[in-house]
Design an enzyme around this catalytic site. Structure first.
Site, PDB file in Angstrom:
ATOM      1  N   PRO A   1     -19.006  -8.534 -21.801  1.00  0.00           N
ATOM      2  CA  PRO A   1     -20.154  -7.631 -21.836  1.00  0.00           C
ATOM      3  C   PRO A   1     -20.785  -7.317 -20.483  1.00  0.00           C
ATOM      4  O   PRO A   1     -21.529  -6.343 -20.369  1.00  0.00           O
ATOM      5  CB  PRO A   1     -21.156  -8.399 -22.723  1.00  0.00           C
ATOM      6  CG  PRO A   1     -20.844  -9.838 -22.459  1.00  0.00           C
ATOM      7  CD  PRO A   1     -19.351  -9.903 -22.210  1.00  0.00           C
TER       8      PRO A   1
ATOM      9  N   GLN B   1     -22.962  -3.608 -14.985  1.00  0.00           N
ATOM     10  CA  GLN B   1     -22.423  -3.218 -13.686  1.00  0.00           C
ATOM     11  C   GLN B   1     -22.233  -1.709 -13.583  1.00  0.00           C
ATOM     12  O   GLN B   1     -22.478  -1.111 -12.525  1.00  0.00           O
ATOM     13  CB  GLN B   1     -21.099  -3.943 -13.451  1.00  0.00           C
ATOM     14  CG  GLN B   1     -21.267  -5.452 -13.281  1.00  0.00           C
ATOM     15  CD  GLN B   1     -19.963  -6.215 -13.360  1.00  0.00           C
ATOM     16  OE1 GLN B   1     -18.953  -5.719 -13.871  1.00  0.00           O
ATOM     17  NE2 GLN B   1     -19.959  -7.450 -12.879  1.00  0.00           N
TER      18      GLN B   1
ATOM     19  N   SER C   1     -11.071  -4.971 -18.818  1.00  0.00           N
ATOM     20  CA  SER C   1     -11.556  -6.163 -18.140  1.00  0.00           C
ATOM     21  C   SER C   1     -10.510  -7.275 -18.163  1.00  0.00           C
ATOM     22  O   SER C   1      -9.611  -7.276 -19.006  1.00  0.00           O
ATOM     23  CB  SER C   1     -12.839  -6.671 -18.812  1.00  0.00           C
ATOM     24  OG  SER C   1     -13.879  -5.726 -18.689  1.00  0.00           O
TER      25      SER C   1
ATOM     26  N   MET D   1     -18.391 -24.917 -12.901  1.00  0.00           N
ATOM     27  CA  MET D   1     -18.310 -25.071 -14.345  1.00  0.00           C
ATOM     28  C   MET D   1     -19.622 -25.617 -14.906  1.00  0.00           C
ATOM     29  O   MET D   1     -20.080 -25.199 -15.975  1.00  0.00           O
ATOM     30  CB  MET D   1     -17.148 -25.991 -14.710  1.00  0.00           C
ATOM     31  CG  MET D   1     -16.746 -25.939 -16.163  1.00  0.00           C
ATOM     32  SD  MET D   1     -15.929 -24.389 -16.610  1.00  0.00           S
ATOM     33  CE  MET D   1     -14.239 -24.756 -16.149  1.00  0.00           C
TER      34      MET D   1
ATOM     35  N   GLY E   1     -22.119 -33.395 -13.336  1.00  0.00           N
ATOM     36  CA  GLY E   1     -21.459 -32.552 -12.353  1.00  0.00           C
ATOM     37  C   GLY E   1     -22.407 -31.482 -11.860  1.00  0.00           C
ATOM     38  O   GLY E   1     -23.446 -31.204 -12.475  1.00  0.00           O
TER      39      GLY E   1
ATOM     40  N   CYS F   1     -16.025  -7.961  -8.586  1.00  0.00           N
ATOM     41  CA  CYS F   1     -14.942  -8.871  -8.200  1.00  0.00           C
ATOM     42  C   CYS F   1     -13.625  -8.496  -8.869  1.00  0.00           C
ATOM     43  O   CYS F   1     -12.560  -8.945  -8.431  1.00  0.00           O
ATOM     44  CB  CYS F   1     -15.313 -10.308  -8.559  1.00  0.00           C
ATOM     45  SG  CYS F   1     -15.675 -10.579 -10.307  1.00  0.00           S
ATOM     46  N   ASN F   2     -13.681  -7.668  -9.912  1.00  0.00           N
ATOM     47  CA  ASN F   2     -12.460  -7.298 -10.626  1.00  0.00           C
ATOM     48  C   ASN F   2     -11.990  -5.877 -10.360  1.00  0.00           C
ATOM     49  O   ASN F   2     -10.890  -5.509 -10.771  1.00  0.00           O
ATOM     50  CB  ASN F   2     -12.645  -7.482 -12.136  1.00  0.00           C
ATOM     51  CG  ASN F   2     -12.473  -8.927 -12.555  1.00  0.00           C
ATOM     52  OD1 ASN F   2     -11.690  -9.656 -11.960  1.00  0.00           O
ATOM     53  ND2 ASN F   2     -13.215  -9.340 -13.556  1.00  0.00           N
ATOM     54  N   ARG F   3     -12.800  -5.062  -9.699  1.00  0.00           N
ATOM     55  CA  ARG F   3     -12.396  -3.677  -9.467  1.00  0.00           C
ATOM     56  C   ARG F   3     -13.240  -3.049  -8.364  1.00  0.00           C
ATOM     57  O   ARG F   3     -14.400  -3.422  -8.158  1.00  0.00           O
ATOM     58  CB  ARG F   3     -12.541  -2.856 -10.756  1.00  0.00           C
ATOM     59  CG  ARG F   3     -13.961  -2.576 -11.185  1.00  0.00           C
ATOM     60  CD  ARG F   3     -14.036  -1.855 -12.523  1.00  0.00           C
ATOM     61  NE  ARG F   3     -13.534  -2.717 -13.579  1.00  0.00           N
ATOM     62  CZ  ARG F   3     -12.360  -2.506 -14.196  1.00  0.00           C
ATOM     63  NH1 ARG F   3     -11.607  -1.478 -13.861  1.00  0.00           N
ATOM     64  NH2 ARG F   3     -11.961  -3.318 -15.147  1.00  0.00           N
TER      65      ARG F   3
END
Length: 439
Positions: free
Chosen positions: A124, A129, A118, A202, A198, A59-61
């Site tokens: 970590p 990944q 990151s 979260m 909830g 999701c970040n790269r």
């Protein structure tokens, strides 16, 4: 094979985008599943001419690593590849892919594995990944001697950073900070009971971190029973309605509130009544909601410890500051591992390996000759030296011939070169020579 061709076959490039270069909607749209990664690797091998290829897509790269790609413009090739597989033309959107060639491509992967690249410094999860990316490359026919060795080096680099520096210490998210706080306030959590108010993201993150911390007993109070059942499925949690909170609260040691309610769901008088039943045993209240779920007045009750997102943000900020101070130490580890990898990387060139291989045996023969020279008459010395050279030549003829053919065998040849260097300890010999020169 010529030296120029040998050098070209070792080109190792990285092309990609990450959280610093592209917004979330683009990164999300480019995340590849396993089938898409396999397809992309086939294209890189078949149409791009890459000898080896690996894709890291999270999701970040989304990053493409390729060795020996036979294209003049790899970023353009990757852009076309993403358009073909994911239906997105980055060029048309004005987004540019970054590109690195070794040694910068290797350094970049090491920084990624160590968590320096990151969104959350030192996180970590990226190590796993990276490991999964190579496993998928292996199943897709994209891995080879260079990417395999590179992964070993990257994982070793990440392990050294994790154990030898403080880059991974301290909470890095509000949820993680909340769970760390629970351990500090209540001690070992294995016998503690948690109430989760909830059932959203979260709340789910809180459950994961609490399980990792040893909590084994959960109650979930939620308005959406279907989501609560999904959350409870893996932990055997009891599910109740929000209206049942006053009933289940006395049995909880940790309460995590993370709803989207417009007002308080846990009031001071409810907490006060629960503390009487608990006989004032410590109760930790963690309010992760915006707006807040827990009435602030509850914090004034004896043995009640209330922390909201603002308080947890301060803990996270302190941890991040401590992690930033560790970055130079991690960079020093990366420099060391980069030096080691690039020395090995250059050693795969054929001519230096053949020379080093022959030199290895000639040094052994010469050392033995000198050790036993005194046992022979002076007039026999020339014949002895000639005999020693002839034996070495005969012993090395066939393996040297086969080694010289390694340059024609692609990845198999590189593995043969690497195996020879490892089998005869040639790397250790060269490292010793470098150290001696440095002194």
């Amino acid at each position: 094979m010529s030296s120029k061709t040998d050098e070209a076959s070792l080109d190792f490039l990285c092309v990609g985008l990450n959280h610093e270069t592209s917004p979330l909607e683009i990164r999300d749209a480019l995340v590849m599943n396993e089938a898409e990664v396999e397809r992309a690797i086939r294209v890189l091998r078949d149409r791009g001419g890459a000898a080896e290829a690996m894709i890291l897509s999270t999701c970040n790269r989304t990053e493409v690593y390729a060795r020996g790609a036979a294209v003049t413009d790899l970023p353009l090739f990757v852009n076309d590849l993403l358009r073909e597989i994911k239906g997105m033309d980055l060029g048309a959107r004005g987004h540019r892919l970054y590109a690195y060639r070794e040694p910068d491509s290797v350094r970049h992967l090491f920084q990624v594995a160590c968590g320096l690249d990151s969104q959350v410094l030192g996180e970590p999860q990226i190590v796993g990944q990276v490991k999964d990316a190579l496993a998928l490359a292996a199943r897709s026919g994209g891995s080879g001697p260079v990417t395999e060795r590179l992964l070993d080096a990257a994982l070793r680099c990440a392990k050294r950073a994790r154990t030898g520096t403080g880059i991974g210490r301290g909470p890095i998210s509000s949820v993680y900070a909340a769970v760390s706080l629970a351990s500090k306030v209540l001690g070992h959590l294995s016998e503690k009971r948690a109430l989760i108010v909830g059932s959203g993201e979260m709340a789910g993150l809180s459950v994961c971190h609490l399980v990792d911390a040893g909590v084994g007993q959960f109650t979930i109070a939620a308005r959406n029973r279907e989501r609560a059942q999904t959350l409870a499925a893996g932990i055997g949690a009891r599910i109740v309605s929000l209206e049942a909170i006053p009933v289940v609260l006395p049995g909880a040691d940790i309460v995590v509130c993370a709803t989207a309610a417009p007002g308080y769901v846990l009031l001071e008088h409810t907490v006060r009544a629960a503390m009487k039943i608990r006989k004032n045993r410590p109760l930790l209240l963690l309010d992760l909601a915006v707006p807040r779920d827990i009435e602030p007045a509850a914090a004034k009750l004896p043995n009640v410890f209330l922390h909201d997102l603002d308080a947890l943000a301060g803990i996270v900020a302190q941890s991040l500051e401590q992690r930033r101070a560790e970055v130079p130490k991690v960079e020093a580890i990366i420099d060391d591992e980069l030096h080691r990898f690039m020395r090995w990387y250059r050693s795969l060139e054929l001519k230096p390996t053949v020379t080093a291989f022959r030199g290895h045996f000639e040094r052994i023969a010469q050392a033995e000759l000198e050790r036993h020279r005194g046992r022979f008459r002076p007039e026999d010395q020339p014949a002895l030296e000639s005999l020693t050279r002839a034996i070495v030549q005969k012993l090395l003829h066939r393996p040297t011939t086969r080694l010289n053919r390694a340059g024609e065998d692609g990845g198999t040849g590189l593995r043969r070169i690497d195996a020879v260097r490892d089998l005869f300890g040639m790397e250790a010999e060269e490292e010793t020579d470098e150290d001696r020169d440095a002194r």
